[in-house]
Design a protein around this motif. Sequence first.
Motif, PDB file in Angstrom:
ATOM      1  N   ALA A  80      -9.757   6.431 -13.684  1.00  0.00           N
ATOM      2  CA  ALA A  80     -10.524   6.833 -12.384  1.00  0.00           C
ATOM      3  C   ALA A  80     -11.483   6.297 -12.220  1.00  0.00           C
ATOM      4  CB  ALA A  80     -11.117   8.192 -12.766  1.00  0.00           C
ATOM      5  N   PRO A  81     -12.346   5.215 -13.097  1.00  0.00           N
ATOM      6  CA  PRO A  81     -13.653   4.650 -12.626  1.00  0.00           C
ATOM      7  C   PRO A  81     -13.457   3.243 -12.056  1.00  0.00           C
ATOM      8  CG  PRO A  81     -13.745   5.442 -14.965  1.00  0.00           C
ATOM      9  CD  PRO A  81     -12.501   5.605 -14.581  1.00  0.00           C
ATOM     10  N   ALA A 113      -6.551   8.658  -2.704  1.00  0.00           N
ATOM     11  CA  ALA A 113      -5.694   8.654  -1.769  1.00  0.00           C
ATOM     12  C   ALA A 113      -6.647   8.895  -0.482  1.00  0.00           C
ATOM     13  CB  ALA A 113      -4.626   9.485  -1.752  1.00  0.00           C
ATOM     14  N   ALA A 114      -7.691   9.872  -0.580  1.00  0.00           N
ATOM     15  CA  ALA A 114      -8.397  10.047   0.584  1.00  0.00           C
ATOM     16  C   ALA A 114      -9.567   8.973   0.704  1.00  0.00           C
ATOM     17  CB  ALA A 114      -9.168  11.392   0.206  1.00  0.00           C
ATOM     18  N   GLU A 115      -9.977   8.379  -0.305  1.00  0.00           N
ATOM     19  CA  GLU A 115     -10.932   7.285   0.011  1.00  0.00           C
ATOM     20  C   GLU A 115     -10.335   6.215   0.578  1.00  0.00           C
ATOM     21  OE1 GLU A 115     -13.887   7.889  -3.682  1.00  0.00           O
ATOM     22  OE2 GLU A 115     -12.096   7.422  -3.999  1.00  0.00           O
ATOM     23  N   GLU A 174      -9.655   6.622   4.310  1.00  0.00           N
ATOM     24  CA  GLU A 174     -10.960   6.588   5.009  1.00  0.00           C
ATOM     25  C   GLU A 174     -11.340   5.276   5.291  1.00  0.00           C
ATOM     26  OE1 GLU A 174     -15.675   7.310   4.728  1.00  0.00           O
ATOM     27  OE2 GLU A 174     -14.392   7.591   2.954  1.00  0.00           O
ATOM     28  N   VAL A 175     -11.106   4.343   4.357  1.00  0.00           N
ATOM     29  CA  VAL A 175     -11.099   2.779   4.541  1.00  0.00           C
ATOM     30  C   VAL A 175     -10.140   2.491   5.679  1.00  0.00           C
ATOM     31  CG1 VAL A 175     -10.696   0.657   3.571  1.00  0.00           C
ATOM     32  CG2 VAL A 175     -12.122   2.411   2.400  1.00  0.00           C
ATOM     33  N   GLN A 176      -8.770   2.834   5.409  1.00  0.00           N
ATOM     34  CA  GLN A 176      -7.725   2.554   6.304  1.00  0.00           C
ATOM     35  C   GLN A 176      -8.070   2.847   7.899  1.00  0.00           C
ATOM     36  OE1 GLN A 176      -4.008   4.255   5.353  1.00  0.00           O
ATOM     37  NE2 GLN A 176      -2.801   3.588   7.323  1.00  0.00           N
ATOM     38  N   GLU A 177      -8.349   4.056   8.121  1.00  0.00           N
ATOM     39  CA  GLU A 177      -8.786   4.363   9.277  1.00  0.00           C
ATOM     40  C   GLU A 177      -9.859   3.771  10.161  1.00  0.00           C
ATOM     41  OE1 GLU A 177      -9.738   8.743   8.948  1.00  0.00           O
ATOM     42  OE2 GLU A 177      -7.088   9.176   8.768  1.00  0.00           O
ATOM     43  N   ALA A 178     -11.120   3.438   9.056  1.00  0.00           N
ATOM     44  CA  ALA A 178     -12.288   2.678   9.456  1.00  0.00           C
ATOM     45  C   ALA A 178     -11.707   1.211  10.122  1.00  0.00           C
ATOM     46  CB  ALA A 178     -13.309   2.797   8.521  1.00  0.00           C
ATOM     47  N   ALA A 179     -10.799   0.665   9.184  1.00  0.00           N
ATOM     48  CA  ALA A 179     -10.161  -0.841   9.592  1.00  0.00           C
ATOM     49  C   ALA A 179      -9.474  -0.620  10.760  1.00  0.00           C
ATOM     50  CB  ALA A 179      -9.262  -1.335   8.433  1.00  0.00           C
ATOM     51  N   GLU A 180      -8.726   0.213  11.022  1.00  0.00           N
ATOM     52  CA  GLU A 180      -7.818   0.250  12.149  1.00  0.00           C
ATOM     53  C   GLU A 180      -8.734   0.515  13.424  1.00  0.00           C
ATOM     54  OE1 GLU A 180      -3.732   2.027  10.535  1.00  0.00           O
ATOM     55  OE2 GLU A 180      -5.199   3.259  11.374  1.00  0.00           O
ATOM     56  N   SER A 181      -9.736   1.388  13.342  1.00  0.00           N
ATOM     57  CA  SER A 181     -10.838   1.694  14.518  1.00  0.00           C
ATOM     58  C   SER A 181     -11.520   0.324  14.654  1.00  0.00           C
ATOM     59  CB  SER A 181     -11.797   2.902  14.149  1.00  0.00           C
ATOM     60  OG  SER A 181     -12.751   2.887  15.070  1.00  0.00           O
ATOM     61  N   TYR A 182     -12.025  -0.387  13.557  1.00  0.00           N
ATOM     62  CA  TYR A 182     -12.756  -1.489  13.714  1.00  0.00           C
ATOM     63  C   TYR A 182     -12.092  -2.539  14.581  1.00  0.00           C
ATOM     64  CZ  TYR A 182     -14.511  -6.375  12.301  1.00  0.00           C
ATOM     65  OH  TYR A 182     -15.273  -7.283  12.103  1.00  0.00           O
ATOM     66  N   LEU A 183     -10.788  -2.821  14.072  1.00  0.00           N
ATOM     67  CA  LEU A 183      -9.957  -3.997  14.726  1.00  0.00           C
ATOM     68  C   LEU A 183      -9.700  -3.307  16.168  1.00  0.00           C
ATOM     69  CD1 LEU A 183      -7.328  -4.501  11.833  1.00  0.00           C
ATOM     70  CD2 LEU A 183      -9.267  -6.217  12.763  1.00  0.00           C
ATOM     71  N   ASP A 188      -1.700  -2.127   4.018  1.00  0.00           N
ATOM     72  CA  ASP A 188      -2.057  -2.058   2.634  1.00  0.00           C
ATOM     73  C   ASP A 188      -3.340  -2.174   2.185  1.00  0.00           C
ATOM     74  OD1 ASP A 188      -1.138  -2.295  -0.224  1.00  0.00           O
ATOM     75  OD2 ASP A 188      -1.983  -4.329  -0.274  1.00  0.00           O
ATOM     76  N   VAL A 189      -3.982  -1.035   1.136  1.00  0.00           N
ATOM     77  CA  VAL A 189      -5.282  -1.037   0.700  1.00  0.00           C
ATOM     78  C   VAL A 189      -5.419  -1.141  -0.524  1.00  0.00           C
ATOM     79  CG1 VAL A 189      -7.231   0.623   0.917  1.00  0.00           C
ATOM     80  CG2 VAL A 189      -5.738   0.399   2.920  1.00  0.00           C
ATOM     81  N   ASP A 190      -6.023  -1.999  -1.202  1.00  0.00           N
ATOM     82  CA  ASP A 190      -6.194  -2.497  -2.518  1.00  0.00           C
ATOM     83  C   ASP A 190      -7.559  -2.366  -3.029  1.00  0.00           C
ATOM     84  OD1 ASP A 190      -5.370  -3.132  -5.088  1.00  0.00           O
ATOM     85  OD2 ASP A 190      -5.545  -5.191  -4.742  1.00  0.00           O
ATOM     86  N   TYR A 191      -7.856  -1.748  -3.927  1.00  0.00           N
ATOM     87  CA  TYR A 191      -9.372  -1.697  -4.505  1.00  0.00           C
ATOM     88  C   TYR A 191      -9.439  -2.378  -5.640  1.00  0.00           C
ATOM     89  CZ  TYR A 191     -13.984   0.151  -6.261  1.00  0.00           C
ATOM     90  OH  TYR A 191     -14.963   0.158  -6.754  1.00  0.00           O
ATOM     91  N   THR A 192     -10.782  -3.372  -5.601  1.00  0.00           N
ATOM     92  CA  THR A 192     -10.942  -4.178  -6.726  1.00  0.00           C
ATOM     93  C   THR A 192     -12.285  -3.758  -7.298  1.00  0.00           C
ATOM     94  OG1 THR A 192      -9.800  -6.079  -5.503  1.00  0.00           O
ATOM     95  CG2 THR A 192     -11.461  -6.676  -7.549  1.00  0.00           C
ATOM     96  N   TRP A 193     -12.096  -3.028  -8.488  1.00  0.00           N
ATOM     97  CA  TRP A 193     -13.268  -2.429  -9.085  1.00  0.00           C
ATOM     98  C   TRP A 193     -14.543  -3.449  -9.456  1.00  0.00           C
ATOM     99  CZ3 TRP A 193     -15.044  -3.594 -13.688  1.00  0.00           C
ATOM    100  CH2 TRP A 193     -14.209  -4.130 -14.569  1.00  0.00           C
TER     101      TRP A 193
END
Length: 344
Positions: free
Chosen positions: A124-125, A130-132, A135-144, A156-161
């Motif tokens: 988890a850390p 999926a919700a987070e 949120e990033v996906q929607e923000a990116a689409e709106s930004y573009l 594709d949304v990939d998080y690098t901790w």
Amino acid sequence: MKKHQWIATLLSLVCTGLGMFYIGTPGMIIGGTLLMAFQGAALFIFFMTLGFLGLIIGPLVIGLHIIGLIIPVIYFNYRSPKKPMFDEKRKRQFASPWKIVLRTVIGLALFAGSIYAGYTWGSAPFMKTAAEKREVQEAAESYLEQKYNEPFKVTDVDYTWAIGSYNLKAHPVQSPELEFTLSSNEASPPSISNDTYLNLLWGQQLRDRLKPLLAELYPDQAFANAYVNSDIDTIERDYNQLANTDGNISQNISLIVFADLTADNLAQEKERVLELIRRLPSVTVPGETDLHIEYYGADLKTPDRVKKLEQDFDMKGKQSTHIFREFDITKITSTDDIEIRGLE
């Protein structure tokens, strides 16, 4: 009884402690539960320590699994003249098929739960929900869409901790083949940056401009890819118009050429590369140009590979025979400056 022994052994091989639930005595159920809990805890510790304790946890997990396998074997093979009623109790333990099924299913659920909990809580850390990610996906689409005034789809949304950021892939809705990358931090709301949409769009336009020249110099032999960098602040979609801007332009041109180079025709190939370099300024905008050519055997040029190259500029592990690379083609003035290195 032999049948029950084999079933319990098989279940213990598949899932740690499950054979003990199949046997179903109170002691076996408690012992199986503990083994499963230890397995989940070991998985949790493995993820929390980023795998650094793998050399310790790995043997521990294997040891727990072996214990869960040995105990049912001992149970079925134990004989004691001092306890004549033990065999009778053992037989009664397996007299009810539905009870056997019920406790085995409960054991399987506990095993799955321990593994799921260990993985979920341990990782988890270092992961996002999926919700987070949504949120990033929607923000990116709106930004573009706001930046380029056209709709985009983030695929594709990939998080690098380790660096606390997201790497995303997206494409214009009208041009799904033009897939590019962009980044986001993990703030709320997310801050989107570093999109490569224009770089690839310009590269696509430059590649189209290169086709007639390549068709002349490398008929049915060369395939191109291009990437263009610019530090201009304005949104300019037209590659040709970059010549009218004040920004610094750099362009990378990569070629895959299907040709059998030998010592006999290497000098001729250098002449062809020199001619390409001399004529590139007629199709590129002013700026630094990096040229990279990889040569592959002519027999590798098949209709299927050509089709794949047009979709994805990658030879998929095939080894090139020769390579040429010049980071600034203005340094090339004659064939003496051209080095085509053999790789075989």
